[in-house]
Motif scaffolding. Structure first.
Motif, mmCIF file in Angstrom:
data_model
loop_
_atom_site.group_PDB
_atom_site.id
_atom_site.type_symbol
_atom_site.label_atom_id
_atom_site.label_comp_id
_atom_site.label_asym_id
_atom_site.label_seq_id
_atom_site.Cartn_x
_atom_site.Cartn_y
_atom_site.Cartn_z
ATOM 1 N N LYS A 1 3.087 4.373 -1.279
ATOM 2 C CA LYS A 1 4.482 4.162 -2.252
ATOM 3 C C LYS A 1 5.818 3.886 -1.695
ATOM 4 N N ASN B 1 -3.741 -0.448 -3.433
ATOM 5 C CA ASN B 1 -4.695 0.617 -3.150
ATOM 6 C C ASN B 1 -4.831 1.626 -4.423
ATOM 7 N N ALA B 2 -4.289 0.969 -5.239
ATOM 8 C CA ALA B 2 -4.368 2.062 -6.546
ATOM 9 C C ALA B 2 -5.658 1.790 -7.381
ATOM 10 N N THR B 3 -6.023 2.801 -8.099
ATOM 11 C CA THR B 3 -7.423 2.588 -8.808
ATOM 12 C C THR B 3 -7.192 1.737 -10.040
ATOM 13 N N TRP B 4 -5.952 1.603 -10.509
ATOM 14 C CA TRP B 4 -5.732 0.833 -11.550
ATOM 15 C C TRP B 4 -5.445 -0.584 -11.300
ATOM 16 N N PHE B 5 -5.352 -1.018 -9.994
ATOM 17 C CA PHE B 5 -4.987 -2.400 -9.425
ATOM 18 C C PHE B 5 -6.114 -3.407 -9.978
ATOM 19 N N ASP C 1 2.731 2.690 -11.001
ATOM 20 C CA ASP C 1 1.711 3.345 -11.629
ATOM 21 C C ASP C 1 1.399 2.838 -12.599
ATOM 22 N N GLU D 1 0.924 -1.317 0.001
ATOM 23 C CA GLU D 1 -0.023 0.049 0.147
ATOM 24 C C GLU D 1 0.962 1.251 0.138
ATOM 25 N N GLN E 1 0.931 -2.424 -6.204
ATOM 26 C CA GLN E 1 0.239 -1.369 -5.233
ATOM 27 C C GLN E 1 -1.135 -1.604 -5.205
#
Length: 519
Positions: free
Chosen positions: A308, A428-432, A348, A306, A426
Motif C-alpha cells: 500500500k 498483489n491485490a486479489t482484484w488485480f 482497493d 505492491e 496494486q
C-alpha cells in the motif's frame, strides 16, 4: 378499364415493379419464402446493406467486405437474395459461393433455388433455371447460374463474375495454421476464378474471429471497401447511404445502441456476455477481435506497485452504481484511489451485484473504512440514494452529472494519465486480474463498470492535479489536524503521518493551523 390494365396497376403489381428496381424491396418480398411465418423486423442496417449491395453491381471491379454478428441475416441477404436478384436482372451472370464446408454452401444454394422457383420470384423476373440443376449447382436457361464450393476442396476449370465468400472458417476451429491456410486457399484457389478481374466482384460476408482472420488480412492488404457493424455501438455512428428510391440517408446509432433491438433484447445480450468469453464476444458480436495490448489502454502503459502506498495523499472514492443482484446484471463498483500530486494509486476495488436497499449503506461503510476525503457518485438511478446516504453520514460526497459523452470518449479524455505513468495499480491485490482484464479489453469486453469508475475519477482528478482547477473541499497538501498526547512529548498528526514535538521533519505546516507551542 380492361382486366389487363387493372391487373397491371394492382398493389401487388406495383410491389413487383419496385422489387425489380430496388433490392431492399426484393429482399423483403423474399423473406417469407424461406422463413415462413417468422416476423420480418425492419431494421435500418438491412436497408443500408441492401443499398451497398445494389451499388456494388453498378461499380465494375469493386470488392466489398461486410462484417456482421451472427443471426443478423447476413447469409440470407448477401448469399441468397442478392444472387437471386442479380440473376433476375442479368440471367447470364455466373456466381461462385464459397463457405467453410460444402454442407453450409449447399444449404445456401438450395435456398437460392427455392427463391427462383417460387411463384413470387417468377412473377417479378423472367429468369428461369435450366436443365442443369444439381444439389451444388444450377444454371439458368441462358447460361448463367450458381456453383457451390467449399474451403475443403479447390474448384478447377470454373469461372465466375461474382465470388461470394460466406463465413470461410468455423468459429470452433481457429488455429494459426488454419488462419494461414484459409488465406492461402483464397489467394491460390479462389482469387483466380474471376473471369474478368477488372469488372468482376468479390463479396466477403462473415463474422470476425481473430485479428488475422481472412477479413483482417484482406483489409490490411487493401482493395476492399468495408462495412463493419458491431452488435452494440461503442460510440455514436453516422453512416450515409443512397437507397434506390429517394435521397441519401444516414444510419445513426448512439453508443450502446443495439443493431437490431427486435432480435436482440438487453436480456439476450447479457446472456451472451455471460456465456461467452470476452475474446469471443468481442470478435463475433462486436467485430473487434482482441489482441494482446489491442484495447485503448496498452499493457505497457500500466505502472504497478505492491503493498500500500502509505503516502501523504488524499483518498478519493469513485462509484459506478447498478441496481440488480442478478448474476447476469452489471456490477456496482467502488474504486478507492490515493491521490498524491500528479500520481494516482488504485488501492482497493469493491465490485459486487447488490440491491438498491443495501448499496447506500455499503457506500457509507467503504468511505469510513478507507477514510475517504471525497466520494464521487453519478447523479443517476440508485446513485441518488447513495448520495443522500453519504450526506446524512456527514461524508464529503461529490455528485457527478450524468455524462453526455460516450464511454470511449470519456476514456480517451484521460488516457494520457496511463501513457504518462501517472496511474499505478496494486498488483498483489486479489482484484488485480479482473480489473486489468476489463481495462485492457475495453471497449470490447463484456463489462465496463470498473472502466467507468476509473474514467469518472481521472476526469475529476486530472484538472486538479494539473492545477487547472481547485476543489475547496479537498486539500491535496498535508496539514496538522490535531494533537495527541504522547509519552513525554506531544504527537501531532500531519497528513497521514505523525511528528513528535521537537523531532526533525520536512512537513512543517505554515499559517493559522500551526499549533500553539509547536517547535
Amino acid at each position: 378499364m380492361s382486366k389487363n390494365s387493372s391487373s397491371a396497376n394492382s398493389p401487388k403489381s406495383e410491389l413487383y415493379s419496385a422489387a425489380r428496381l430496388d433490392f431492399y424491396s426484393f429482399f423483403q418480398l423474399m423473406f417469407p419464402i424461406i422463413h415462413g411465418n417468422s416476423r420480418f423486423d425492419e431494421a435500418p442496417y438491412l436497408e443500408m446493406i441492401s443499398a451497398i449491395l445494389q451499388s456494388l453491381s453498378q461499380s465494375p471491379g469493386r470488392n466489398q467486405i461486410i462484417n456482421l454478428p451472427p443471426r443478423h441475416l447476413k447469409s440470407f441477404i448477401a448469399s441468397v437474395c442478392y444472387p437471386a436478384w442479380i440473376l433476375g436482372k442479368y440471367p447470364r451472370t455466373k456466381f461462385m459461393i464459397a463457405c467453410h464446408t460444402m454442407g453450409l454452401c449447399t444449404e445456401l444454394v438450395n435456398n437460392l433455388r427455392r427463391l427462383m422457383k417460387s411463384e413470387t420470384y417468377q412473377a417479378i423476373f423472367t429468369t428461369r433455371i435450366g436443365s442443369k440443376d444439381t444439389e451444388g449447382e444450377f444454371k439458368t436457361t441462358v447460361g448463367g447460374g450458381v456453383l457451390a464450393v467449399s474451403f475443403e476442396s479447390a474448384p478447377t476449370g470454373r469461372g465466375c463474375d461474382y465470388l461470394v465468400i460466406d463465413d470461410p472458417m468455423k468459429a470452433t476451429e481457429i488455429t494459426p495454421e488454419a488462419l494461414a491456410q484459409c488465406e492461402t486457399f483464397f489467394r491460390d484457389a479462389l482469387l483466380s476464378r474471376l473471369d474478368d478481374p477488372g469488372s468482376g466482384h468479390i463479396l466477403v460476408v462473415m463474422q470476425r474471429l481473430k485479428p488475422d482472420d481472412l477479413a483482417g488480412r484482406l483489409i490490411a492488404a487493401g482493395g476492399f471497401e468495408l462495412l463493419s457493424l458491431p452488435l452494440l455501438a461503442t460510440e455514436r455512428e453516422e453512416l450515409s447511404f443512397k437507397p434506390a428510391f429517394g435521397s441519401s440517408r444516414t444510419f445513426v446509432r448512439e453508443a450502446g445502441q443495439c443493431l437490431n433491438p427486435a432480435r436482440f433484447s438487453v436480456k439476450t445480450i447479457e446472456k451472451l456476455k455471460e456465456q461467452m468469453s470476452d475474446e469471443a464476444f468481442a470478435a463475433q458480436y462486436q467485430q473487434s477481435p482482441l489482441v494482446a495490448g489491442g484495447g485503448m489502454v496498452k499493457v505497457e502503459d500500466i505502472r504497478t506497485f505492491e503493498g500500500k502506498p502509505w503516502l501523504d495523499g488524499v483518498v478519493i472514492q469513485s462509484w459506478d452504481t447498478a441496481v440488480s443482484p442478478d448474476k447476469k446484471a452489471c456490477f456496482s463498483v467502488c474504486l478507492t484511489w490515493m491521490m498524491k500530486g500528479k500520481e494516482f494509486y488504485l488501492m482497493d476495488v469493491f465490485r459486487e451485484r447488490m440491491t438498491a436497499d443495501v448499496l447506500p449503506d455499503k457506500a457509507v461503510e467503504l468511505a469510513r473504512r478507507h477514510s475517504a476525503k471525497k466520494i464521487l457518485v453519478e447523479e443517476a438511478d440508485v446513485g441518488y440514494a447513495v448520495i443522500v446516504a453519504l450526506k446524512n453520514a456527514n461524508l464529503n460526497v461529490g455528485p457527478v452529472a450524468k455524462p453526455q459523452k460516450s464511454k470511449v470518449s470519456r476514456l480517451d479524455e484521460c488516457i494520457g494519465a496511463f501513457q504518462q505513468k501517472m496511474v499505478s495499480i496494486q498488483c498483489n491485490a486479489t482484484w488485480f486480474k479482473d480489473y486489468m482484464d476489463e481495462l485492457l479489453a475495453f471497449p470490447n469486453g463484456r463489462f465496463s463498470d470498473q472502466v467507468d469508475a476509473t474514467t469518472q475519477f481521472l476526469n475529476w482528478a486530472l484538472p486538479i492535479a494539473l492545477g487547472e482547477k481547485k476543489d475547496p473541499t479537498v486539500r491535496t497538501v498535508p496539514y496538522i489536524t490535531r494533537g495527541v498526547p504522547g509519552p513525554g512529548r506531544m504527537v501531532w498528526r500531519i497528513g497521514r503521518g505523525v511528528v513528535r514535538d521537537g523531532a526533525p521533519h520536512n512537513l512543517r505546516p505554515k499559517g493559522p493551523r500551526f499549533p500553539r507551542g509547536y517547535r
